[in-house]
Motif scaffolding. Structure first.
Motif, PDB file in Angstrom:
ATOM      1  N   GLY A   2       0.828  -1.166  -0.020  1.00  7.55           N
ATOM      2  CA  GLY A   2       0.081   0.093  -0.122  1.00  7.55           C
ATOM      3  C   GLY A   2       1.090   1.263   0.036  1.00  7.55           C
ATOM      4  N   PHE A   3       0.361   2.301  -0.625  1.00  7.37           N
ATOM      5  CA  PHE A   3       1.150   3.598  -0.711  1.00  7.37           C
ATOM      6  C   PHE A   3       0.662   4.898   0.206  1.00  7.37           C
ATOM      7  CE2 PHE A   3       1.726   1.674  -5.098  1.00  7.37           C
ATOM      8  CZ  PHE A   3       2.863   1.638  -4.839  1.00  7.37           C
ATOM      9  N   SER A   4      -0.459   4.325   1.065  1.00  4.98           N
ATOM     10  CA  SER A   4      -1.002   5.080   2.054  1.00  4.98           C
ATOM     11  C   SER A   4      -0.114   5.607   3.118  1.00  4.98           C
ATOM     12  CB  SER A   4      -2.221   4.466   2.748  1.00  4.98           C
ATOM     13  OG  SER A   4      -2.061   3.581   3.565  1.00  4.98           O
ATOM     14  N   GLY A   5       1.020   4.911   3.636  1.00  6.24           N
ATOM     15  CA  GLY A   5       1.872   5.461   4.492  1.00  6.24           C
ATOM     16  C   GLY A   5       2.795   6.391   4.266  1.00  6.24           C
ATOM     17  N   LEU A   6       2.673   6.413   2.715  1.00  7.88           N
ATOM     18  CA  LEU A   6       3.999   7.511   2.378  1.00  7.88           C
ATOM     19  C   LEU A   6       3.691   8.844   2.643  1.00  7.88           C
ATOM     20  CD1 LEU A   6       4.658   5.782  -1.251  1.00  7.88           C
ATOM     21  CD2 LEU A   6       6.106   5.648   0.862  1.00  7.88           C
ATOM     22  N   ASN A   7       4.591   9.586   2.843  1.00  2.00           N
ATOM     23  CA  ASN A   7       4.495  11.186   2.959  1.00  2.00           C
ATOM     24  C   ASN A   7       4.977  11.742   1.609  1.00  2.00           C
ATOM     25  OD1 ASN A   7       4.676  13.618   3.656  1.00  2.00           O
ATOM     26  ND2 ASN A   7       5.859  13.462   5.266  1.00  2.00           N
ATOM     27  N   TYR A   8       4.173  12.055   0.781  1.00  2.00           N
ATOM     28  CA  TYR A   8       4.471  12.566  -0.692  1.00  2.00           C
ATOM     29  C   TYR A   8       4.986  13.989  -0.458  1.00  2.00           C
ATOM     30  CZ  TYR A   8       1.597   8.748  -2.109  1.00  2.00           C
ATOM     31  OH  TYR A   8       1.026   7.335  -2.402  1.00  2.00           O
ATOM     32  N   ALA A  13       9.806  17.067  -1.384  1.00  2.00           N
ATOM     33  CA  ALA A  13      10.828  18.017  -0.496  1.00  2.00           C
ATOM     34  C   ALA A  13      12.265  17.247  -0.867  1.00  2.00           C
ATOM     35  CB  ALA A  13      10.623  18.203   0.426  1.00  2.00           C
ATOM     36  N   ALA A  14      12.539  15.791  -0.845  1.00  2.00           N
ATOM     37  CA  ALA A  14      13.592  15.529  -0.958  1.00  2.00           C
ATOM     38  C   ALA A  14      14.173  15.667  -2.334  1.00  2.00           C
ATOM     39  CB  ALA A  14      13.575  13.991  -0.499  1.00  2.00           C
ATOM     40  N   ALA A  15      13.225  15.574  -3.554  1.00  2.00           N
ATOM     41  CA  ALA A  15      13.535  15.471  -4.912  1.00  2.00           C
ATOM     42  C   ALA A  15      14.173  17.004  -5.102  1.00  2.00           C
ATOM     43  CB  ALA A  15      12.433  15.041  -5.720  1.00  2.00           C
ATOM     44  N   LEU A  16      13.500  18.001  -4.631  1.00  2.00           N
ATOM     45  CA  LEU A  16      13.653  19.318  -4.871  1.00  2.00           C
ATOM     46  C   LEU A  16      15.041  19.707  -4.309  1.00  2.00           C
ATOM     47  CD1 LEU A  16      10.355  21.274  -4.814  1.00  2.00           C
ATOM     48  CD2 LEU A  16      11.815  20.702  -6.839  1.00  2.00           C
ATOM     49  N   ALA A  17      15.233  19.231  -2.868  1.00  2.00           N
ATOM     50  CA  ALA A  17      16.516  19.343  -2.384  1.00  2.00           C
ATOM     51  C   ALA A  17      17.878  18.864  -3.017  1.00  2.00           C
ATOM     52  CB  ALA A  17      16.409  18.754  -0.937  1.00  2.00           C
ATOM     53  N   SER A  18      17.432  17.448  -3.431  1.00  2.00           N
ATOM     54  CA  SER A  18      18.574  17.010  -4.279  1.00  2.00           C
ATOM     55  C   SER A  18      18.888  17.939  -5.550  1.00  2.00           C
ATOM     56  CB  SER A  18      18.201  15.526  -4.785  1.00  2.00           C
ATOM     57  OG  SER A  18      19.203  14.841  -5.413  1.00  2.00           O
ATOM     58  N   PRO A  52      17.864  17.316 -20.085  1.00  2.00           N
ATOM     59  CA  PRO A  52      18.437  16.633 -19.155  1.00  2.00           C
ATOM     60  C   PRO A  52      17.912  16.827 -17.847  1.00  2.00           C
ATOM     61  CG  PRO A  52      20.066  17.397 -20.870  1.00  2.00           C
ATOM     62  CD  PRO A  52      18.623  18.063 -20.906  1.00  2.00           C
ATOM     63  N   MET A  53      17.707  18.151 -17.601  1.00  2.00           N
ATOM     64  CA  MET A  53      17.103  18.791 -16.270  1.00  2.00           C
ATOM     65  C   MET A  53      15.667  18.062 -15.924  1.00  2.00           C
ATOM     66  SD  MET A  53      18.196  22.357 -15.125  1.00  2.00           S
ATOM     67  CE  MET A  53      19.753  22.816 -15.382  1.00  2.00           C
ATOM     68  N   VAL A  54      15.130  17.794 -16.957  1.00  2.00           N
ATOM     69  CA  VAL A  54      13.485  17.077 -16.717  1.00  2.00           C
ATOM     70  C   VAL A  54      13.711  15.704 -16.427  1.00  2.00           C
ATOM     71  CG1 VAL A  54      11.427  16.208 -17.888  1.00  2.00           C
ATOM     72  CG2 VAL A  54      12.355  18.456 -18.204  1.00  2.00           C
ATOM     73  N   ILE A  55      14.888  15.023 -17.032  1.00  2.00           N
ATOM     74  CA  ILE A  55      15.360  13.817 -16.764  1.00  2.00           C
ATOM     75  C   ILE A  55      15.735  13.461 -15.389  1.00  2.00           C
ATOM     76  CG2 ILE A  55      16.693  11.966 -17.273  1.00  2.00           C
ATOM     77  CD1 ILE A  55      14.413  11.858 -19.093  1.00  2.00           C
ATOM     78  N   THR A  56      16.473  14.526 -14.791  1.00  2.00           N
ATOM     79  CA  THR A  56      17.259  14.801 -13.681  1.00  2.00           C
ATOM     80  C   THR A  56      16.056  14.746 -12.719  1.00  2.00           C
ATOM     81  OG1 THR A  56      19.300  15.546 -14.588  1.00  2.00           O
ATOM     82  CG2 THR A  56      18.694  15.936 -12.096  1.00  2.00           C
ATOM     83  N   ILE A  57      15.237  15.551 -12.638  1.00  2.00           N
ATOM     84  CA  ILE A  57      13.924  15.718 -11.421  1.00  2.00           C
ATOM     85  C   ILE A  57      13.148  14.563 -11.536  1.00  2.00           C
ATOM     86  CG2 ILE A  57      12.438  17.068 -12.931  1.00  2.00           C
ATOM     87  CD1 ILE A  57      13.512  17.588  -9.308  1.00  2.00           C
ATOM     88  N   VAL A  58      12.893  14.048 -12.875  1.00  2.00           N
ATOM     89  CA  VAL A  58      12.094  12.744 -12.533  1.00  2.00           C
ATOM     90  C   VAL A  58      12.849  11.719 -11.775  1.00  2.00           C
ATOM     91  CG1 VAL A  58      11.118  10.812 -13.976  1.00  2.00           C
ATOM     92  CG2 VAL A  58      10.755  13.154 -14.418  1.00  2.00           C
ATOM     93  N   CYS A  59      14.229  11.433 -12.380  1.00  4.29           N
ATOM     94  CA  CYS A  59      14.987  10.283 -11.711  1.00  4.29           C
ATOM     95  C   CYS A  59      15.148  10.585 -10.167  1.00  4.29           C
ATOM     96  CB  CYS A  59      16.349  10.339 -12.445  1.00  4.29           C
ATOM     97  SG  CYS A  59      16.426   9.681 -13.896  1.00  4.29           S
ATOM     98  N   GLN A  60      15.317  11.869  -9.571  1.00  7.90           N
ATOM     99  CA  GLN A  60      15.611  12.354  -8.331  1.00  7.90           C
ATOM    100  C   GLN A  60      14.313  12.032  -7.425  1.00  7.90           C
ATOM    101  OE1 GLN A  60      17.203  15.945  -8.609  1.00  7.90           O
ATOM    102  NE2 GLN A  60      19.244  15.294  -8.612  1.00  7.90           N
TER     103      GLN A  60
END
Length: 68
Positions: A2-8, A13-18, A52-60
């Motif tokens: 289940g994905f109900s316990g995930l903090n989206y 925030a982690a992807a943007l920080a990276s 490349p920036m779009v690919i980077t943010i999707v991968c992160q």
């Protein structure tokens, strides 16, 4: 599984920080990286930088999702 316990919010925030850490890193050491790879600013701009920036943010984002 289940994905109900995930903090989206934490995943985004982690992807943007990276992404921002990479932005700062290449902002500081971009000229050194360009000279080491033999590329110029004109080559990078003409070659397209958006894809490349779009690919980077999707991968992160995927990496943050998997590591959560």
């Amino acid at each position: 599984m289940g994905f109900s316990g995930l903090n989206y919010f934490a995943i985004v925030a982690a992807a943007l920080a990276s992404f921002l850490i990479g932005f700062v890193y290449y902002g500081l050491f971009g000229k050194v990286w360009m000279s080491a790879t033999g590329k110029s600013r004109a080559i990078l701009i003409n070659g397209g930088i958006a894809f490349p920036m779009v690919i980077t943010i999707v991968c992160q984002t995927f990496m943050a999702f998997v590591l959560t």
